[in-house]
Design a protein around this motif. Sequence first.
Motif, mmCIF file in Angstrom:
data_model
loop_
_atom_site.group_PDB
_atom_site.id
_atom_site.type_symbol
_atom_site.label_atom_id
_atom_site.label_comp_id
_atom_site.label_asym_id
_atom_site.label_seq_id
_atom_site.Cartn_x
_atom_site.Cartn_y
_atom_site.Cartn_z
ATOM 1 N N THR A 146 0.825 -1.214 0.000
ATOM 2 C CA THR A 146 0.000 0.000 0.000
ATOM 3 C C THR A 146 0.860 1.265 0.000
ATOM 4 O OG1 THR A 146 -0.168 -0.286 2.394
ATOM 5 C CG2 THR A 146 -2.049 -1.000 1.094
ATOM 6 N N ASP A 147 2.134 1.142 0.419
ATOM 7 C CA ASP A 147 3.024 2.313 0.441
ATOM 8 C C ASP A 147 3.759 2.523 -0.885
ATOM 9 O OD1 ASP A 147 4.748 0.184 0.478
ATOM 10 O OD2 ASP A 147 5.845 0.805 2.272
ATOM 11 N N GLY A 148 3.475 1.646 -1.869
ATOM 12 C CA GLY A 148 4.076 1.816 -3.193
ATOM 13 C C GLY A 148 5.414 1.129 -3.380
ATOM 14 N N THR A 149 5.979 0.573 -2.299
ATOM 15 C CA THR A 149 7.233 -0.190 -2.443
ATOM 16 C C THR A 149 6.895 -1.652 -2.722
ATOM 17 O OG1 THR A 149 7.366 -0.689 -0.081
ATOM 18 C CG2 THR A 149 8.457 1.322 -0.832
ATOM 19 N N ALA A 150 7.918 -2.431 -3.106
ATOM 20 C CA ALA A 150 7.703 -3.862 -3.364
ATOM 21 C C ALA A 150 7.071 -4.512 -2.136
ATOM 22 C CB ALA A 150 9.026 -4.537 -3.692
ATOM 23 N N LEU A 151 6.086 -5.363 -2.356
ATOM 24 C CA LEU A 151 5.389 -6.008 -1.237
ATOM 25 C C LEU A 151 6.355 -6.773 -0.337
ATOM 26 C CD1 LEU A 151 2.602 -6.632 0.074
ATOM 27 C CD2 LEU A 151 2.561 -8.717 -1.287
ATOM 28 N N VAL A 152 7.385 -7.383 -0.946
ATOM 29 C CA VAL A 152 8.310 -8.205 -0.147
ATOM 30 C C VAL A 152 9.324 -7.347 0.614
ATOM 31 C CG1 VAL A 152 8.093 -10.174 -1.708
ATOM 32 C CG2 VAL A 152 9.997 -8.568 -2.030
ATOM 33 N N HIS A 153 9.381 -6.043 0.348
ATOM 34 C CA HIS A 153 10.391 -5.188 0.976
ATOM 35 C C HIS A 153 10.285 -5.225 2.501
ATOM 36 C CE1 HIS A 153 12.523 -1.481 2.158
ATOM 37 N NE2 HIS A 153 13.258 -1.744 1.086
ATOM 38 N N GLY A 154 11.386 -5.614 3.137
ATOM 39 C CA GLY A 154 11.425 -5.659 4.591
ATOM 40 C C GLY A 154 10.731 -6.864 5.204
ATOM 41 N N LYS A 155 10.249 -7.778 4.355
ATOM 42 C CA LYS A 155 9.525 -8.943 4.870
ATOM 43 C C LYS A 155 10.359 -10.215 4.768
ATOM 44 C CE LYS A 155 4.962 -7.064 4.059
ATOM 45 N NZ LYS A 155 5.359 -5.892 3.266
ATOM 46 N N ASN A 156 10.112 -11.136 5.676
ATOM 47 C CA ASN A 156 10.800 -12.433 5.676
ATOM 48 C C ASN A 156 10.184 -13.318 4.608
ATOM 49 O OD1 ASN A 156 12.443 -11.741 7.944
ATOM 50 N ND2 ASN A 156 10.667 -12.074 9.257
ATOM 51 N N VAL A 157 11.009 -13.771 3.670
ATOM 52 C CA VAL A 157 10.525 -14.573 2.541
ATOM 53 C C VAL A 157 11.512 -15.688 2.212
ATOM 54 C CG1 VAL A 157 9.153 -12.774 1.401
ATOM 55 C CG2 VAL A 157 11.606 -12.925 0.932
ATOM 56 N N THR A 158 11.015 -16.677 1.488
ATOM 57 C CA THR A 158 11.861 -17.712 0.913
ATOM 58 C C THR A 158 11.324 -18.058 -0.469
ATOM 59 O OG1 THR A 158 12.962 -19.834 1.315
ATOM 60 C CG2 THR A 158 10.613 -19.717 1.890
ATOM 61 N N GLY A 159 11.991 -18.972 -1.158
ATOM 62 C CA GLY A 159 11.591 -19.393 -2.500
ATOM 63 C C GLY A 159 12.706 -20.251 -3.076
ATOM 64 N N PHE A 160 12.483 -20.777 -4.247
ATOM 65 C CA PHE A 160 13.436 -21.667 -4.914
ATOM 66 C C PHE A 160 14.827 -21.034 -4.922
ATOM 67 C CE2 PHE A 160 14.583 -24.459 -8.678
ATOM 68 C CZ PHE A 160 14.267 -25.664 -8.059
ATOM 69 N N THR A 161 15.810 -21.777 -4.438
ATOM 70 C CA THR A 161 17.149 -21.217 -4.261
ATOM 71 C C THR A 161 17.958 -21.220 -5.556
ATOM 72 O OG1 THR A 161 18.272 -23.307 -3.764
ATOM 73 C CG2 THR A 161 17.160 -22.215 -1.926
ATOM 74 N N ASN A 162 18.986 -20.382 -5.597
ATOM 75 C CA ASN A 162 19.912 -20.399 -6.741
ATOM 76 C C ASN A 162 20.554 -21.769 -6.887
ATOM 77 O OD1 ASN A 162 19.311 -17.724 -7.101
ATOM 78 N ND2 ASN A 162 21.297 -16.939 -6.425
ATOM 79 N N GLY A 163 20.846 -22.410 -5.763
ATOM 80 C CA GLY A 163 21.440 -23.743 -5.797
ATOM 81 C C GLY A 163 20.510 -24.786 -6.375
ATOM 82 N N GLU A 164 19.233 -24.687 -6.045
ATOM 83 C CA GLU A 164 18.243 -25.630 -6.588
ATOM 84 C C GLU A 164 18.056 -25.397 -8.082
ATOM 85 O OE1 GLU A 164 15.570 -26.435 -2.552
ATOM 86 O OE2 GLU A 164 15.285 -24.570 -3.667
ATOM 87 N N GLU A 165 18.058 -24.121 -8.495
ATOM 88 C CA GLU A 165 17.925 -23.811 -9.928
ATOM 89 C C GLU A 165 19.125 -24.355 -10.702
ATOM 90 O OE1 GLU A 165 15.388 -23.293 -12.173
ATOM 91 O OE2 GLU A 165 14.838 -21.529 -10.988
ATOM 92 N N ALA A 166 20.321 -24.229 -10.119
ATOM 93 C CA ALA A 166 21.537 -24.757 -10.760
ATOM 94 C C ALA A 166 21.465 -26.280 -10.859
ATOM 95 C CB ALA A 166 22.771 -24.327 -9.978
#
Length: 230
Positions: A146-166
Amino acid sequence: MKKILFVLTSNDKMGDTGHKTGFWIEEFTAPYYHLKNLGFDITLATPKGGQPPIDPNSESKDASTATTERFDKDKETQKVLANTHKLSEVSMADYDAVFYPGGHGLLWDLVEDKNSIKLIEDFYSAGKPVAFVCHSPAVLKNVKGTDGTALVHGKNVTGFTNGEEAAVELSKVVPFLLEDMLKQNGGNYSKTGDWKPYAVEDGLLITGQNPASSEKVAAKLAEKLNSLAS
């Protein structure tokens, strides 16, 4: 009965490589059955409507799980999956939460899909949980808070790792590396060992690292919905 919207990719091509992709079946079946068993009502939507493409690699014997085997015998759920709603025709107001199964397919459609971006922003600003697993946190790339910045900004997140993609040899094929994007957008990215279950919750935002994390994300989503209802 609480209602959850599942959003899946309509894209079956991995860029211009000629390789087939789609959504990862376990990342649909594990959360779907977990939440169904708890009594949640689930609706499926895709950008194009109808049958979404299943990544052929996710249907291999190696990728088989108890929930994918259940799906293989479940004609009723197969029919539901074959008749998904068009994303442009669904409304946030009709649901209590949204969940995005992963798979590489969404990197080429849902990431830039304006209906998907608006839907996530609407859910979040309405105080409703938004959940993602494996590659699906990629759809947060263009989502703003709602503040116009990326939703994930300042939030704890995870997702498919660079190692898994490799490890799956697609680092040079994907439009961007998910781990890098989440960090670039200001997310507090964390991970566990490759292919191990790991899910992170930060307020209304729930993310999981890989296919093995699908049920963990579903469990966190169910707990979040129950806590909001109490």
